[in-house]
Scaffold this active site. Sequence first.
Site, PDB file in Angstrom:
ATOM      1  N   PRO A   1      12.153 -40.736  -4.665  1.00  0.00           N
ATOM      2  CG  PRO A   1      12.123 -42.708  -5.898  1.00  0.00           C
ATOM      3  CD  PRO A   1      12.719 -41.350  -5.883  1.00  0.00           C
TER       4      PRO A   1
ATOM      5  CG  ASP B   1      19.970 -37.154  -9.463  1.00  0.00           C
ATOM      6  OD1 ASP B   1      20.357 -38.166 -10.079  1.00  0.00           O
ATOM      7  OD2 ASP B   1      18.838 -37.058  -8.956  1.00  0.00           O
TER       8      ASP B   1
ATOM      9  CD  GLU C   1      -1.324  -2.323   2.143  1.00  0.00           C
ATOM     10  OE1 GLU C   1      -2.118  -2.946   2.878  1.00  0.00           O
ATOM     11  OE2 GLU C   1      -0.099  -2.595   2.065  1.00  0.00           O
TER      12      GLU C   1
ATOM     13  CB  ALA D   1       8.697 -34.268 -12.862  1.00  0.00           C
TER      14      ALA D   1
END
Length: 428
Positions: free
Chosen positions: A355, A233, A84, A187
Site C-alpha cells: 500500500p 513476503d 498476417e 487485491a
Amino acid sequence: MSLSLKPGFSFGGVLQKLYPEENLTRQEIILENSDEYWMAQALSKSMENGCAANPNPSVGCVVVLNNKIISSGCTERWGGKHAERVAFESLKVGDLEGTTVYVTLEPCTHVGKQPPCVELFRNRGISKVVIGSEDPNPIVSGNGIQQLKEMGIECKVGVLKTEVQAWLSPFFIQQRNHRPLIALKWAQSLDGCFADDHDGWQWISGIHSRKYTHWLRQKYDAILIGVGTLLNDFPSLDVREIQNQYKRDPLKIIYDPFGKIFQCTEQEQAILTEKTFKLGTKQIILIGTQVLLDEKEKNNKWFQFLKNNENFILQKINDNSENKMTNIIVESLKCKEIDEFLGRPLQSILIEGGPRLLSLFLQEKNYDVLHVFIAPFFLGGEKNKLFSKKQRALIPYIFRDVSKVERMKIVVQERLGNDILLEMVQEN
C-alpha cells in the site's frame, strides 16, 4: 479511454480465452458470423503467444470464407513473423480468393525486422479486410488502410476498436506518449485491506483472480515492488498459472532508495536467492545515489555479489527534487542500459507493491490503468490499507473534499470466481 469494454473483454484480452472451462457471468453474446464475432476470434488468436512480440504489438488475424475460418495467425516472438504472414503462408495460391480477412491492427507498411504486411494482400483476390484499430505508429497510421483501398479491397475499420486498444495498451501508450505504460494492481477485502494486521495476505483473492494476475505479469514487461514487500513476503514474482509456447517471466524491479536490501541477514539472503532472485531471472534494484557511494556498502559481500552478478543492475535513482517521486522512479528506468539488459525496449511496468508504493503512485496520479481484485469478506484491519495512518506518516497525502474528488472511469467490471475484477482509468 472514453468507453467501457464489452462484457467478456478486459485489458488482458478475451476472458473466455483464459477461462475456457468457465461460463463467465457477464460474457456478452455477439451475433454469430457478424464482423464483431470474427474480430473477437482474431483478438482471441492474438493472445496465443502471450505478449512475446513486445515491443511489437501482439496481433491476431483470421481468414474467413463462407462463414468458416480457413486460416489464422498470431504475431510471433519479437523479430518473428507478423500475424498476417503466419495466417497466409499456410494457404495455397488462390485460397484467398473471395475471403474476408479480420486483423486486429492495421497491416504495417514499412520494413522493420519483417517485410511490410500490406504487400501480402496484393493480387490475392481478397474481397474485404476488417481492421480492429488503426496503427498508432506514425510511420504506418492510415497508410496501410489507404494502400489496401488502392488495391481495390473493401476496408472496414474500428470493429471492437476499444477492446483491441485495451489489449494493445502498452504499444499504444509507448507510440503516443513515448514512455512505458504504468499499471497498478492489488487485491483487497471489501473493507480495503491488502493483508490482515499480522501481515497475513495469502490469499486475499481466489484462484481465478490469481490466474488473471499471472496473465498480466506475462503481458507486461516488468513488475515493480518496494523493498518492504520484498523483505516481508519474499515473493517469487514469476508466471506460474499460465502456459504457452513463449511463456516469459517479467523483469523484476525493486524500489529501495535507502539500500535496505544490503542489510539483509544471511538467512534472508538465502531465501531471496532461492525465491525472488532465483537463477535465470533478471532484477533491477533502484538505489539512491548516496547508498551507491557509501564506502561501508562497498565492503559488503552481499552488495558486491549483487553488483557483480550479470542478472542484476544496481540502477541509481535520478534524484530531482523538482519532479514527482514516481516520475523520478519511471525516468530512472528509461535508459539504453536497461533496454539492453531486458533484451528489448521497456514498454510497460506492472506495480504490485504494498500500500505504501501504490499510495504514492495514486497520490501523484501516475498510472494508466488500475487492476483491482475485490474479495467478498471483511478483515477489519487498519494497518495494510491505501493511505492508512501508517502510509500517511511517510507520504504527504492531500485530503480531498468528496464534492471535488476526481472519479475514475470503470472500464471493466467482471466476476472472476467469487471475486470482482475492476479495471479503471483516469477520466480525461
